[in-house]
Write a protein that holds these residues in place. Structure first.
Motif, short mmCIF file in Angstrom:
data_model
loop_
_atom_site.label_atom_id
_atom_site.label_comp_id
_atom_site.label_asym_id
_atom_site.label_seq_id
_atom_site.Cartn_x
_atom_site.Cartn_y
_atom_site.Cartn_z
N VAL A 176 0.84 -1.21 0.00
CA VAL A 176 0.00 0.00 0.00
C VAL A 176 0.86 1.24 0.00
CG1 VAL A 176 -1.68 1.34 1.31
CG2 VAL A 176 -1.96 -1.13 1.12
N ILE A 177 1.85 1.30 0.90
CA ILE A 177 2.64 2.53 0.99
C ILE A 177 3.62 2.65 -0.17
CG2 ILE A 177 2.32 2.70 3.48
CD1 ILE A 177 5.14 1.69 3.89
N GLU A 178 3.99 1.53 -0.78
CA GLU A 178 4.81 1.61 -1.99
C GLU A 178 3.99 2.20 -3.14
OE1 GLU A 178 6.14 -2.42 -2.32
OE2 GLU A 178 8.05 -2.00 -1.31
N ALA A 179 2.73 1.80 -3.23
CA ALA A 179 1.86 2.37 -4.27
C ALA A 179 1.73 3.88 -4.12
CB ALA A 179 0.49 1.70 -4.22
N TYR A 180 1.62 4.33 -2.87
CA TYR A 180 1.46 5.76 -2.63
C TYR A 180 2.64 6.57 -3.17
CZ TYR A 180 -2.39 4.82 0.66
OH TYR A 180 -3.58 4.44 1.24
N LEU A 181 3.85 6.01 -3.12
CA LEU A 181 5.02 6.72 -3.62
C LEU A 181 4.88 7.08 -5.09
CD1 LEU A 181 7.96 4.76 -1.97
CD2 LEU A 181 7.33 7.12 -1.52
N TYR A 182 4.11 6.27 -5.81
CA TYR A 182 3.94 6.48 -7.24
C TYR A 182 2.60 7.13 -7.58
CZ TYR A 182 8.04 3.53 -7.62
OH TYR A 182 9.31 3.02 -7.49
N GLY A 183 1.90 7.59 -6.56
CA GLY A 183 0.61 8.24 -6.81
C GLY A 183 -0.48 7.28 -7.25
N VAL A 184 -0.32 5.99 -6.90
CA VAL A 184 -1.27 4.96 -7.33
C VAL A 184 -2.28 4.70 -6.22
CG1 VAL A 184 -1.52 2.52 -7.97
CG2 VAL A 184 0.39 3.87 -8.88
N PRO A 185 -3.58 4.82 -6.51
CA PRO A 185 -4.60 4.52 -5.50
C PRO A 185 -4.68 3.02 -5.23
CG PRO A 185 -5.64 4.98 -7.61
CD PRO A 185 -4.18 5.25 -7.79
N VAL A 186 -5.21 2.68 -4.05
CA VAL A 186 -5.24 1.27 -3.60
C VAL A 186 -6.67 0.87 -3.26
CG1 VAL A 186 -4.39 -0.39 -1.92
CG2 VAL A 186 -2.92 1.51 -2.65
N ILE A 187 -7.08 -0.26 -3.80
CA ILE A 187 -8.30 -0.93 -3.36
C ILE A 187 -7.85 -2.03 -2.41
CG2 ILE A 187 -10.31 -2.30 -4.03
CD1 ILE A 187 -10.23 -0.92 -6.75
N GLY A 188 -8.17 -1.89 -1.13
CA GLY A 188 -7.67 -2.84 -0.14
C GLY A 188 -8.77 -3.49 0.66
N SER A 189 -8.55 -4.74 1.06
CA SER A 189 -9.54 -5.46 1.86
C SER A 189 -9.55 -4.93 3.29
CB SER A 189 -9.27 -6.96 1.85
OG SER A 189 -8.10 -7.26 2.60
N ASN A 190 -10.65 -5.14 3.97
CA ASN A 190 -10.80 -4.66 5.35
C ASN A 190 -10.25 -5.70 6.33
OD1 ASN A 190 -12.75 -6.61 5.09
ND2 ASN A 190 -14.43 -5.37 5.89
N ARG A 191 -9.03 -6.11 6.11
CA ARG A 191 -8.40 -7.15 6.92
C ARG A 191 -7.17 -6.59 7.63
NH1 ARG A 191 -12.57 -8.97 6.24
NH2 ARG A 191 -13.21 -11.06 5.56
N GLY A 192 -7.04 -6.91 8.91
CA GLY A 192 -5.87 -6.53 9.67
C GLY A 192 -5.63 -5.04 9.67
N GLY A 193 -4.36 -4.66 9.40
CA GLY A 193 -3.99 -3.25 9.41
C GLY A 193 -4.19 -2.53 8.10
N ILE A 194 -4.67 -3.22 7.07
CA ILE A 194 -4.80 -2.61 5.75
C ILE A 194 -5.70 -1.37 5.76
CG2 ILE A 194 -5.62 -2.96 3.37
CD1 ILE A 194 -4.74 -5.89 3.66
N PRO A 195 -6.92 -1.44 6.31
CA PRO A 195 -7.79 -0.26 6.24
C PRO A 195 -7.29 0.93 7.03
CG PRO A 195 -8.80 -1.97 7.59
CD PRO A 195 -7.61 -2.59 6.92
N GLU A 196 -6.35 0.71 7.95
CA GLU A 196 -5.82 1.82 8.74
C GLU A 196 -5.00 2.79 7.90
OE1 GLU A 196 -3.77 0.68 12.34
OE2 GLU A 196 -4.90 -1.19 12.42
N ILE A 197 -4.41 2.30 6.82
CA ILE A 197 -3.52 3.14 6.01
C ILE A 197 -4.14 3.54 4.67
CG2 ILE A 197 -1.38 2.43 7.12
CD1 ILE A 197 -0.97 0.38 4.93
N ILE A 198 -5.43 3.29 4.53
CA ILE A 198 -6.16 3.74 3.34
C ILE A 198 -7.25 4.71 3.79
CG2 ILE A 198 -7.66 3.07 1.42
CD1 ILE A 198 -6.29 0.34 1.41
N ASN A 199 -7.20 5.92 3.27
CA ASN A 199 -8.27 6.89 3.52
C ASN A 199 -9.34 6.65 2.46
OD1 ASN A 199 -5.53 8.83 4.21
ND2 ASN A 199 -7.08 8.51 5.76
N ASP A 200 -10.46 6.07 2.87
CA ASP A 200 -11.49 5.66 1.92
C ASP A 200 -11.99 6.83 1.09
OD1 ASP A 200 -12.99 3.52 0.87
OD2 ASP A 200 -14.76 4.11 2.04
N ARG A 201 -11.98 6.64 -0.22
CA ARG A 201 -12.39 7.63 -1.24
C ARG A 201 -11.43 8.82 -1.33
NH1 ARG A 201 -17.70 6.35 -2.90
NH2 ARG A 201 -18.08 4.21 -2.16
#
Length: 219
Positions: free
Chosen positions: A134-159
Motif C-alpha cells: 500500500v505505501i509503496e503504491a502511494y510513492l507512485y501516486g497509485v490509488p489502492v483498493i484494499g480489503s478490510n483485513r488486519g492493518g490494511i484499512p488503517e492506512i487507506i483513507n477511503d475515497r
C-alpha cells in the motif's frame, strides 16, 4: 510496546501480552525506498491496468481478484500480477486464468510495476499486520483498493487515497473497481491526497517517532 498497526497492537493486548507496559502505541512501517513522488504513467488506454504484487498464496486473495476481473471486467481491465508462489499453486493460477489480458510477471522491479499500473489491489483474506504494498503504491501516486483485513484499512483513507472492500462479499470488490471505471478522473483527483499520504511513512518521520518515544521514556 509499539505495534506496526493498531490491529496488531490490539491483538497482542487481547491475548494478554504487554500488560505491564506503561506505553502502548502504534508506529507504522516506513517506506523502503528513498525515492518519492514517482508518478505513475497514468495510461489513457481503453483498459484500466489493475495490479497485484506480493506472494502468490491462497490467503492473499489473488484468486478472488482474478475471478472477479475475469467474470466482470474482461473487456475493460488488464491485470498485472507481480510475485511468485509455490510452484503448484502458481501453475494452477496460470492455467486457470490464461486470458491474454492477465499478465503474470514473476519477480519484477517495483519502479517498473508501479509506474505502469493505474490501481493497486490488495485483496488479502487473512489479517495482514501491515501492507507494505500500500505505501509503496502511494510513492507512485497509485490509488489502492484494499480489503478490510488486519492493518490494511488503517492506512487507506477511503475515497481519498483508495477504497476499502469486504472480501467476504464479492460485490464489494466489483463495486470498488466499477467506482474507478465509472469515474474516469478519480485517479487523477486522488493523486494529490495519495502523494501527501506517502509522506507519513517517510523514514525520517518514522525514525523521529521512535526517537521521541525513547527520549520520553528512557532519558
Amino acid at each position: 510496546v509499539i505495534g506496526n498497526s493498531q490491529f496488531i497492537l490490539d491483538r497482542h493486548l487481547e491475548y494478554g501480552y504487554f500488560n505491564k507496559s506503561t506505553l502502548k502505541t502504534v508506529i507504522y512501517n516506513a517506506n523502503n525506498t528513498q525515492k518519492s513522488n514517482l508518478i505513475s504513467n497514468n495510461h489513457k488506454s481503453n483498459r484500466i491496468k489493475i495490479g497485484y504484487i506480493g506472494n502468490l498464496h491462497p490467503t492473499k486473495g489473488v484468486e478472488l481478484l482474478l475471478e472477479i476481473t475475469t467474470t466482470y471486467f474482461s473487456d475493460s481491465c488488464e491485470v498485472w500480477v507481480g510475485g511468485k508462489g509455490q510452484s503448484i499453486y502458481e501453475s494452477y493460477l496460470k492455467e486457470k486464468f490464461s486470458e491474454s489480458y492477465i499478465h503474470f510477471l514473476g519477480f519484477t522491479e517495483i519502479s517498473y510495476f508501479f509506474s505502469n499500473i493505474d490501481i493497486l489491489i490488495v485483496p488479502s483474506l487473512w489479517n495482514e499486520p501491515f501492507s507494505r504494498a500500500v505505501i509503496e503504491a502511494y510513492l507512485y501516486g497509485v490509488p489502492v483498493i484494499g480489503s478490510n483485513r488486519g492493518g490494511i484499512p488503517e492506512i487507506i483513507n477511503d475515497r481519498q487515497t483508495g477504497v476499502i472492500f469486504d472480501p467476504e462479499d464479492p460485490n464489494s470488490l466489483v463495486n470498488s473497481i466499477k467506482l474507478f471505471l465509472d469515474n474516469h478522473t478519480m485517479i487523477d483527483d486522488m493523486r494529490p491526497n495519495i502523494l501527501e499520504k506517502s509522506k507519513e511513512f517517510s523514514p525520517d518521520r518514522i525514525v523521529k517517532k521512535y526517537l521521541d518515544i525513547y527520549h520520553l521514556n528512557v532519558f
